[in-house]
Design an enzyme around this catalytic site. Structure first.
Site, PDB file in Angstrom:
ATOM      1  N   HIS A  74       0.801  -1.225   0.000  1.00 48.40           N
ATOM      2  CA  HIS A  74       0.000   0.000   0.000  1.00 48.40           C
ATOM      3  C   HIS A  74       0.835   1.276   0.000  1.00 48.40           C
ATOM      4  O   HIS A  74       0.266   2.357   0.116  1.00 48.40           O
ATOM      5  CB  HIS A  74      -0.917   0.033   1.223  1.00 48.40           C
ATOM      6  CG  HIS A  74      -2.116  -0.846   1.104  1.00 48.40           C
ATOM      7  ND1 HIS A  74      -3.259  -0.476   0.435  1.00 48.40           N
ATOM      8  CD2 HIS A  74      -2.353  -2.102   1.579  1.00 48.40           C
ATOM      9  CE1 HIS A  74      -4.150  -1.456   0.503  1.00 48.40           C
ATOM     10  NE2 HIS A  74      -3.632  -2.450   1.190  1.00 48.40           N
TER      11      HIS A  74
ATOM     12  N   LYS B   9      -8.653  13.741   4.429  1.00 48.46           N
ATOM     13  CA  LYS B   9      -7.733  12.595   4.453  1.00 48.46           C
ATOM     14  C   LYS B   9      -6.755  12.795   5.600  1.00 48.46           C
ATOM     15  O   LYS B   9      -6.704  13.860   6.218  1.00 48.46           O
ATOM     16  CB  LYS B   9      -6.997  12.443   3.122  1.00 48.46           C
ATOM     17  CG  LYS B   9      -6.326  13.699   2.621  1.00 48.46           C
ATOM     18  CD  LYS B   9      -5.704  13.502   1.247  1.00 48.46           C
ATOM     19  CE  LYS B   9      -6.747  13.441   0.162  1.00 48.46           C
ATOM     20  NZ  LYS B   9      -6.828  12.177  -0.514  1.00 48.46           N
ATOM     21  N   ARG B  10      -6.004  11.750   5.871  1.00 45.12           N
ATOM     22  CA  ARG B  10      -4.969  11.837   6.899  1.00 45.12           C
ATOM     23  C   ARG B  10      -4.040  12.996   6.594  1.00 45.12           C
ATOM     24  O   ARG B  10      -3.687  13.236   5.444  1.00 45.12           O
ATOM     25  CB  ARG B  10      -4.193  10.511   6.921  1.00 45.12           C
ATOM     26  CG  ARG B  10      -3.074  10.412   7.917  1.00 45.12           C
ATOM     27  CD  ARG B  10      -2.645   8.947   8.045  1.00 45.12           C
ATOM     28  NE  ARG B  10      -2.440   8.311   6.754  1.00 45.12           N
ATOM     29  CZ  ARG B  10      -1.253   8.243   6.142  1.00 45.12           C
ATOM     30  NH1 ARG B  10      -0.186   8.784   6.689  1.00 45.12           N
ATOM     31  NH2 ARG B  10      -1.140   7.625   4.977  1.00 45.12           N
TER      32      ARG B  10
ATOM     33  N   LYS C 211       0.547  14.321   1.177  1.00 42.85           N
ATOM     34  CA  LYS C 211      -0.827  14.540   0.708  1.00 42.85           C
ATOM     35  C   LYS C 211      -1.090  16.026   0.445  1.00 42.85           C
ATOM     36  O   LYS C 211      -2.094  16.380  -0.149  1.00 42.85           O
ATOM     37  CB  LYS C 211      -1.819  13.979   1.728  1.00 42.85           C
ATOM     38  CG  LYS C 211      -1.755  12.445   1.822  1.00 42.85           C
ATOM     39  CD  LYS C 211      -2.735  11.903   2.841  1.00 42.85           C
ATOM     40  CE  LYS C 211      -2.624  10.389   2.985  1.00 42.85           C
ATOM     41  NZ  LYS C 211      -3.137   9.650   1.830  1.00 42.85           N
TER      42      LYS C 211
ATOM     43  N   THR D 295      -8.780   6.105  -1.922  1.00 38.96           N
ATOM     44  CA  THR D 295     -10.165   5.657  -2.098  1.00 38.96           C
ATOM     45  C   THR D 295     -11.131   6.821  -1.916  1.00 38.96           C
ATOM     46  O   THR D 295     -12.239   6.791  -2.444  1.00 38.96           O
ATOM     47  CB  THR D 295     -10.531   4.529  -1.102  1.00 38.96           C
ATOM     48  OG1 THR D 295     -10.240   4.960   0.230  1.00 38.96           O
ATOM     49  CG2 THR D 295      -9.747   3.266  -1.419  1.00 38.96           C
TER      50      THR D 295
ATOM     51  N   LYS E  43     -14.786   7.808  -3.861  1.00 38.40           N
ATOM     52  CA  LYS E  43     -16.059   8.102  -3.188  1.00 38.40           C
ATOM     53  C   LYS E  43     -16.584   9.469  -3.597  1.00 38.40           C
ATOM     54  O   LYS E  43     -17.782   9.641  -3.829  1.00 38.40           O
ATOM     55  CB  LYS E  43     -15.860   8.038  -1.672  1.00 38.40           C
ATOM     56  CG  LYS E  43     -15.512   6.661  -1.144  1.00 38.40           C
ATOM     57  CD  LYS E  43     -15.015   6.732   0.290  1.00 38.40           C
ATOM     58  CE  LYS E  43     -14.427   5.402   0.720  1.00 38.40           C
ATOM     59  NZ  LYS E  43     -13.635   5.497   1.945  1.00 38.40           N
TER      60      LYS E  43
END
Length: 894
Positions: free
Chosen positions: A409, A600-601, A606, A708, A712
């Site tokens: 991952h 998100k985290r 990110k 993911t 969504k």
């Protein structure tokens, strides 16, 4: 009619809404009877063939709730109960229906001797069980009617259930989607995890800073967890290994003097759509093997004896204990072993129930390791085969490789776990010995290649030779598996080309791609009922279990009436989110503004920081240069930073400081609002995602494995602003470039700049005035007037420490692409057409498709075709008969 016993009992003991007293059907008060007469009445009812069919499903459900109020809570009047008190009886009434199907599912799988999948993961973000189970059983509205009849709102009861604290981010949300898809597809697939007493943490914001509070997710009870104390396992730790000879004179390694911890399982049912298949997630809690060490107690040291007991139970206390100190590292290693030892012990026990010998093991058992956390499963399965089952090494290794598979991952080297050899030798001496044996066998097998590449052995060895030797857990997982996969097309290629290229050359047949997906039932049908109803009205209901059918929506994207309804649904969802934002943050947002979402985290790669820099740029352009903001925007952030991740926590503080300045500046006139919603979790995501207009997927190219959340959000009609990274690439290919806002450097450009040393953030700073203004504002305390120098570290990190995540390289194109977003959003007909096409073309990203690919290519479990599962009928759910031998079947589940 052979109705379930619970239904018969519920029917016998009718309740009055007013008093809570039992009544007979259409008769006066039921007199108190002896036990024998009650039994006689029950038997008489069981023999009636035409009584139960006349009972409405709502009545059956109401009786079940009342029964649990009386016999579980030992209370009388349901009207005196609040939402929190009603959560348990309502959940147990639903659970009763689930248990019958859980037993039926197990009987079906066992009668066919089907191959089973066991999914090992440190995280399972399941959200709220009651809401999910009501939805997949098809009785949500029925329950709403029942609760309304006693003056209670279903929504109020649902809100009382806390999200299960079994995960942190995308890894856990993916695992939850996979379990739901497995059940919907009718496949025998089961999760194995840890029953954490506390979740990662509950996030609170104090003065803009993240504060971590204990996540007591079981505070209101966990009625959907079914205890299995009779399935407890004894897990060995520490001790030493001794050599002895067996009866045949062969040398054997014996693990002795271990300390034992008990793994106590509980099952969380996983209901597939329609309720035809109910699998389960088995969670293990750690308990001391004895209440306390009696020898220590007898020496008078009671406190130490109790401390030792508590220490054992810390194993399942909290998700991801901090590994910044040695004691934390040790606890984390013990936690990972506890998971795999419980899982392997349990699945081997289940295999042994119906099989003799282990030749069939890989044809009946598939083990999927979700990331490197469960990679000790390779060594543990070897230990069980050799030490407990008496198999020879060669056979044990062949069976282990044929059974295990590994999903990678991450491409971040620091996220690929390594454990100190010295720590492993102390905590798991037998496993360390087995790992040495596995490594020796592997290196010997590739020795012929060392003549052409003398460094190959060093690069591929499970043991990293250094001053402090390390065990490379990803290498153990790859060597011990028959299949290795990435989770997006680009990610899978980078796994082979940059992460582990040597293994990909040695075993190209083992590597494949399985692009992630998300379950459309919870993430669209349940969380966005308005859009779901519009889709069903437009193309029928079969899309719920075959998302590819959304393609039929394309032709309606050009229909003005459809687009109007589509916008109406989105506006309703935005109104709902705006209320949540105000309730939780006090920020009043303009509901006609563009809702720009990044959830998100919190992590530097990110790039929430890049998003904030763009907000600062827009703010500065407006207030310093008088540039008109054409499209009002509401920027929504949510996410947790790891407690020990200082930079991520500082980014959260920056978001809040920028929000404070921008939101209070009268010159903005509601043109920009910034909100950070605390304690991001599944139930909050279910409110944010349907309301989003823009989905921010802006990771540095080559660093996001898949994502993911991007799926969504697109599935719910948000347009993606994203880099060429992870699953963004495949979303772009599916929805079309004209319906996706792409910006930023690509992987090959970044790699070339790194390789040749071409990237200099200071040059980007010097040559772009707007970039310079943003950086100067961070260094000048414009957003921290009361906290001088607070954000100076960002300037230093970017300008003088290399800008590892290429913020300044991508900022200009990020600003430019958002100008295109504004232009398109001004034309609402164009925007809603683009959004509708995103929904129509997102079918590939169903986790049903992902699971079918795993099942076909890696697990070899059936069925391999996507079945049509009709919408469940409440009558069937509430009156279905139990298995013919329910008394015997109850011991079959697990």
């Amino acid at each position: 009619m052979n109705a379930p016993l619970g239904v018969k009992v519920a029917y016998l003991y009718r309740w009055s809404n007013e008093t809570g007293e039992p009544r007979a059907k259409r008769e006066g008060p039921l007199r108190r009877t002896s036990q024998s007469s009650a039994v006689t009445g029950l038997e008489s009812m069981a023999s009636s063939s035409n009584l139960l069919p006349n009972v409405r499903p709502a009545e059956l459900l109401r009786e079940a709730i009342y029964r649990h109020i009386r016999y579980t809570l030992v209370l009388r009047n349901p009207r005196l109960l609040g939402p929190v008190e009603l959560l348990t009886p309502v959940s147990l009434a639903v659970r009763d229906r689930i248990v019958d199907r859980m037993i039926e599912t197990e009987e079906r799988v066992r009668s066919k001797d089907s191959k089973r999948l066991y999914y090992l993961s440190m995280e399972f973000l399941m959200g709220r069980s009651l809401n999910d189970n009501l939805h997949n059983l098809g009785i949500t509205e029925l329950m709403r009617e029942v609760l309304a009849s006693i003056g209670m709102s279903l929504d109020d009861v649902l809100a009382c259930e806390l999200d299960a604290g079994l995960g942190n981010g995308g890894l856990g949300r993916l695992a939850a989607c996979f379990l739901e898809s497995l059940a919907t597809l009718g496949m025998p697939g089961y999760g194995y995890g840890i029953d954490y007493e506390y979740g990662l943490f509950r996030q609170e914001i104090n003065g803009g800073f993240q504060r971590e509070k204990p996540d007591r997710w079981k505070a209101n009870g966990t009625p959907f967890e079914i205890g299995r104390p009779d399935r407890a396992l004894s897990i060995p730790l520490y001790g030493r290994v001794e050599t002895s000879r067996d009866n045949h004179g062969n040398l054997r390694q014996i693990w002795t003097s271990q300390k034992f911890v008990l793994g106590i399982p509980s099952d969380m049912p996983v209901v597939g759509w329609g309720g035809e298949t109910v699998n389960f997630l088995r969670l293990f809690a750690a308990r001391a093997s004895e209440d306390f060490d009696i020898e220590i107690f007898n020496r008078g040291d009671y406190i130490r004896a109790v401390e030792q007991k508590i220490g054992n139970e810390n194993i399942s206390r909290v998700l991801y204990p901090s590994d910044s100190v040695m004691s934390g590292k040790e606890l984390r290693l013990v936690q990972e072993y506890f998971l795999v030892a419980c899982a392997i012990g349990d699945l081997v026990r289940r295999y042994d129930l119906d099989h003799k010998g282990y030749e069939q093991f890989p044809s009946k058992v598939a083990i999927q390791m979700n990331d490197t956390h469960p990679s000790l499963a390779v060594a543990e399965l070897m230990r069980v085969f050799i030490d407990e089952k008496g198999l020879e090494w060669e056979q044990a290794w062949e069976l282990t490789q044929a059974t295990c598979a590994y999903t990678n991952h991450t491409l971040l080297p620091e996220a690929l776990e390594r454990w100190s050899v010295s720590l492993m030798e102390r905590v798991l001496p037998r496993h360390m010995q087995l790992i040495y044996g596995i490594n020796h066998q592997f290196l010997r097998s590739i020795s012929e290649y060392s003549f052409t590449d003398p460094d190959l052995m060093r690069r591929t060895s499970i043991i990293e030779e250094a001053a402090d030797k390390q065990v490379r857990m990803a290498h153990l997982a790859i060597i011990g598996s028959h299949a290795v996969n990435g989770v997006a097309a680009l990610h899978s290629e980078l796994v082979k080309s940059t992460l582990v290229p040597d293994f990909a050359k040695l075993w190209p047949e083992r590597f494949s791609n399985k692009t992630n997906g998300v379950a459309p039932r919870p993430w669209l049908h349940k969380s966005n009922p308005g859009l779901a109803a519009l889709l069903t009205e437009t193309i029928g209901e079969r899309w719920v279990t075959d998302l590819s059918l959304l393609r039929g929506l394309q032709k309606f994207a050009d229909d003005a009436a459809f687009r109007a309804k589509f916008r109406e649904v989105k506006q309703h969802n935005k109104n709902r989110l705006a209320k949540v934002i105000f309730d939780q943050t006090g920020v009043q947002v303009y509901t006609s503004s563009l809702f720009d979402v990044q959830i998100k985290r919190i992590h530097e790669y990110k790039r929430q920081l890049l998003n904030v820099m763009r907000i600062i740029d827009q703010y500065l352009q407006c207030v310093d240069h008088g540039v008109e903001i054409k499209v009002p925007r509401t920027f929504v952030f949510a996410g947790k930073a790891a407690p020990g991740y200082w930079a991520a926590k500082q980014i959260i503080k920056l978001i809040h400081n920028v929000a404070s300045v921008v939101n209070s500046d009268p010159r903005m006139k509601d043109r920009i609002k910034v909100a950070f919603l605390p304690d991001y979790r599944v139930s909050l995501a279910e409110i944010i995602i349907p309301a989003a207009d823009v989905s921010e997927q802006i990771s540095t190219a080559g660093m996001e494995a898949s994502g993911t959340g991007n799926m969504k959000l697109s599935m719910n009609g948000a347009l993606t602003v994203g880099t060429y990274d992870g699953a963004n690439i495949e979303i772009l290919e599916e929805v079309g470039e004209e319906n996706f806002y792409l910006f930023g450097l690509r992987v090959e450009q970044i790699e070339e700049m790194k390789r040749k040393g071409l990237y200099n953030a200071q040059e980007y700073y010097a040559k772009n005035e707007r970039t310079k203004a943003v950086m100067d504002s961070l260094g000048s305390d414009r957003f921290s007037p009361q906290e001088p120098g607070l954000f100076r570290w960002i300037v230093d990190e970017i300008l003088y420490r290399g800008d590892r995540y290429f913020h300044l390289a991508d900022l200009p194109s990020y600003v430019e692409i958002n100008e295109s977003v504004d232009e398109d959003y001004l034309d609402q007909e164009l925007w809603s057409r683009k959004a509708a096409i995103n929904v129509a073309r997102i079918g590939k990203f169903s986790s049903d498709r992902t699971i079918l690919e795993y099942a076909r290519d890696i697990w070899h479990i059936g069925p391999f075709e996507q079945p049509w599962v009709p919408k469940p009928k409440p009558e069937a759910i509430l009156t279905a008969a139990p298995p013919a031998s329910a008394s015997e079947s109850s011991s079959v589940v697990g």
